[in-house]
Design an enzyme around this catalytic site. Structure first.
Site, short mmCIF file in Angstrom:
data_model
loop_
_atom_site.label_atom_id
_atom_site.label_comp_id
_atom_site.label_asym_id
_atom_site.label_seq_id
_atom_site.Cartn_x
_atom_site.Cartn_y
_atom_site.Cartn_z
N VAL A 8 0.53 -1.16 -0.08
CA VAL A 8 0.28 -0.08 0.23
C VAL A 8 0.90 1.46 0.07
O VAL A 8 0.41 1.86 -0.92
CB VAL A 8 -1.01 0.38 1.48
CG1 VAL A 8 -2.16 0.90 0.95
CG2 VAL A 8 -2.06 -0.74 1.36
N PRO A 28 10.49 1.29 9.22
CA PRO A 28 12.43 -0.21 9.86
C PRO A 28 12.36 -0.79 8.58
O PRO A 28 11.98 -0.77 7.49
CB PRO A 28 12.07 -0.94 10.95
CG PRO A 28 10.38 -1.12 11.02
CD PRO A 28 9.54 0.43 10.58
N GLY A 31 10.08 -4.00 7.61
CA GLY A 31 8.89 -3.43 6.38
C GLY A 31 8.58 -3.11 5.22
O GLY A 31 7.90 -3.32 4.62
N ASP A 91 -7.53 1.53 4.84
CA ASP A 91 -8.52 0.53 4.88
C ASP A 91 -9.54 1.37 6.61
O ASP A 91 -10.20 -0.06 6.54
CB ASP A 91 -7.80 -0.39 5.29
CG ASP A 91 -8.94 -2.16 5.20
OD1 ASP A 91 -9.77 -1.11 4.09
OD2 ASP A 91 -8.68 -2.69 4.93
#
Ligand SMILES: C[S@@+](CC[C@H](N)C(=O)[O-])C[C@H]1O[C@@H](n2cnc3c(N)ncnc32)[C@H](O)[C@@H]1O
Length: 452
Positions: A8, A28, A31, A91
């Site tokens: 996303v 980080p 990720g 979302d």
């Protein structure tokens, strides 16, 4: 500020970068997916390699969270609200101050579709559908029109003439139409210079130059089948020809929904009671006038252009005058009308032959109908006014009185009617039901094979 480094976040980076945003990404290293890593290496974003801390919001104009930790995401959302920073929490629509639109971009063209956060996938599907209807290279065409607007300002720079400038460009766009305008993309060098000279002349007169002058084409005559009436039953090629034609000369039978596709000039054959030869000659002359003006002309015919309706004669007529027609087939009522009535014209073990005939020969003569064959189907066009005579002839050809028959009036049109009967009642049902042309008569055992 974008918080997160997954899929996303990668999409968000692309969206905000196209609007020239300066992006700070907090996430980080573990990720990051490959794409966000690529944006960092490419120096498209400034990366901070750690988890979010509240002071990251200092000085931010807009915040997008795109992370798996929903609690932290919501906390950031509330924090942004308290600091009056616009925020989008992926979302979680209630926590969003704005939504991303599904966008189509092509050069200067930008189409954005929003479902107000309710159906992002639907927005995406709607956007794809809209984009698919645009002419090829529309972005380039828009750039060309932008250039023309700049030229127009050069030709008449005075501020008080802005109304004339805008009005002229608008009328040009409306006259030429989107499809035709895309031909501007093909012009190069000298051709383009010459075009601007012509356009300047017309602009000075405050007149719109005719499409055929701006986008000269070689003359072409296309004989096109319009299908039986439903605009969805026209071929893709026929539709394209209709959209691109400078002049469309149409039969009277063609329904309005099909004629609505025509962008250029439309001329419709006159009523023909007792003077069909003159009317035919007249419409061919209209086509010829267009061809002499270098226009792309479409002769639009109901059903298939070569099944009755003088299509073959028209080919010869144009040939004699030096034009070889382009042929585009259409769905004939001879097949679509039986299908509309759920009559398979062939059915294994019931019917294995189909004869298509007219009910009215040249100069009103009777057709020569075939002898009865138990596996033979007859499809008769132009039969309505001849029901009594045709019935009599079929009896003389040994057709049993119980042979199933069907009349299909206005097949594939909103007013479609199907009237079933047997040979005995073939003529009386026409009167009882007030059946009118255009209608197709179907005779033979397949008529009730699916309903028996
Ligand atoms: C001059 S012929 C042209 C036939 C056309 N070329 C075709 O392939 O369907 C005209 C006849 O076609 C039939 N016809 C055309 N369109 C029709 C429709 N939508 N429903 C029923 N009959 C139709 C009628 O029998 C009409 O009298």
């Amino acid at each position: 500020l974008i918080v997160g480094g997954g899929n996303v976040a990668a999409q968000r980076i692309v969206s905000v970068r196209t609007a020239d945003a300066h992006v700070i990404l907090v996430c980080p290293a573990q990720g990051l997916i490959d794409e966000t890593r690529y944006r960092i290496e490419n120096k498209e974003v400034t990366w901070i390699d750690r988890n979010f801390v509240d002071s990251d919001l200092d000085g931010m104009d807009m915040v997008l969270t795109a992370m798996d930790d929903h609690e932290e995401s919501a906390r950031i959302g509330h924090l942004c609200r308290s600091k009056r920073i616009p925020v989008n929490v992926a979302d979680v629509p209630p926590l969003c101050d704005f939504y991303f639109m599904s966008q189509h971009r092509e050069g200067p063209l930008q189409i954005a579709v929003s479902t107000n956060g309710q159906g992002p996938k639907l927005a995406n599907m709607i956007r794809t559908k809209i984009a698919a209807t645009l002419p090829k290279d529309i972005g380039k065409t828009i750039e060309k029109m932008g250039l023309l607007r700049a030229k127009v300002r050069e030709w008449e720079p005075a501020i008080e003439n802005s109304g004339k400038r805008m009005g002229w460009v608008i009328r040009c766009c409306e006259t030429w139409g989107l499809e035709t305008m895309s031909k501007l993309n093909e012009l190069k060098g000298k051709e383009e210079e010459n075009l601007y000279k012509v356009l300047e002349e017309y602009f000075k007169k405050n007149e719109v130059p005719p499409t055929s002058l701006v986008f000269p084409s070689s003359p072409e005559i296309a004989l096109i089948g319009a299908g039986p009436g439903d605009p969805e039953l026209i071929t893709v090629k026929a539709k394209r020809c209709l959209l691109e034609a400078d002049l469309v000369v149409s039969d009277r039978l063609i329904p309005q929904q099909v004629l609505d596709l025509v962008q250029g000039e439309l001329r419709i054959a006159r009523k023909t009671t007792g003077r069909s030869d003159e009317a035919q000659e007249e419409l061919l002359e209209w086509c010829l006038e267009g061809l002499k003006k270098n226009q792309r002309v479409v002769r639009l015919k109901i059903g298939d252009p070569l099944l009755f309706g003088r299509g073959g004669e028209e080919i010869l007529w144009f040939r004699e005058r030096g034009y070889e027609p382009v042929m585009v087939p259409g769905i004939s009522s001879a097949f679509s009308a039986p299908m509309a009535a759920m009559i398979p014209v062939t059915f294994r073990g019931v019917s294995d032959q189909v004869i298509i005939t007219t009910g009215r020969g040249t100069k009103g003569s009777m057709p020569d109908l075939p002898e009865y064959g138990s596996t033979r189907m007859l499809v008769v066009l132009m039969a309505v006014g001849r029901a009594v005579e045709l019935r009599q002839m079929l009896l003389e050809r040994d057709y049993p009185l119980t042979t199933p028959i069907c009349w299909v009036e206005n097949a594939n049109c909103p007013e479609e009617r199907v009237v079933l009967g047997i040979l005995e009642t073939m003529a009386s049902v026409v009167v009882d039901n007030n059946i009118k042309a255009p209608a197709v008569l179907i005779v033979g055992k397949s008529v009730d094979v699916l309903t028996r």
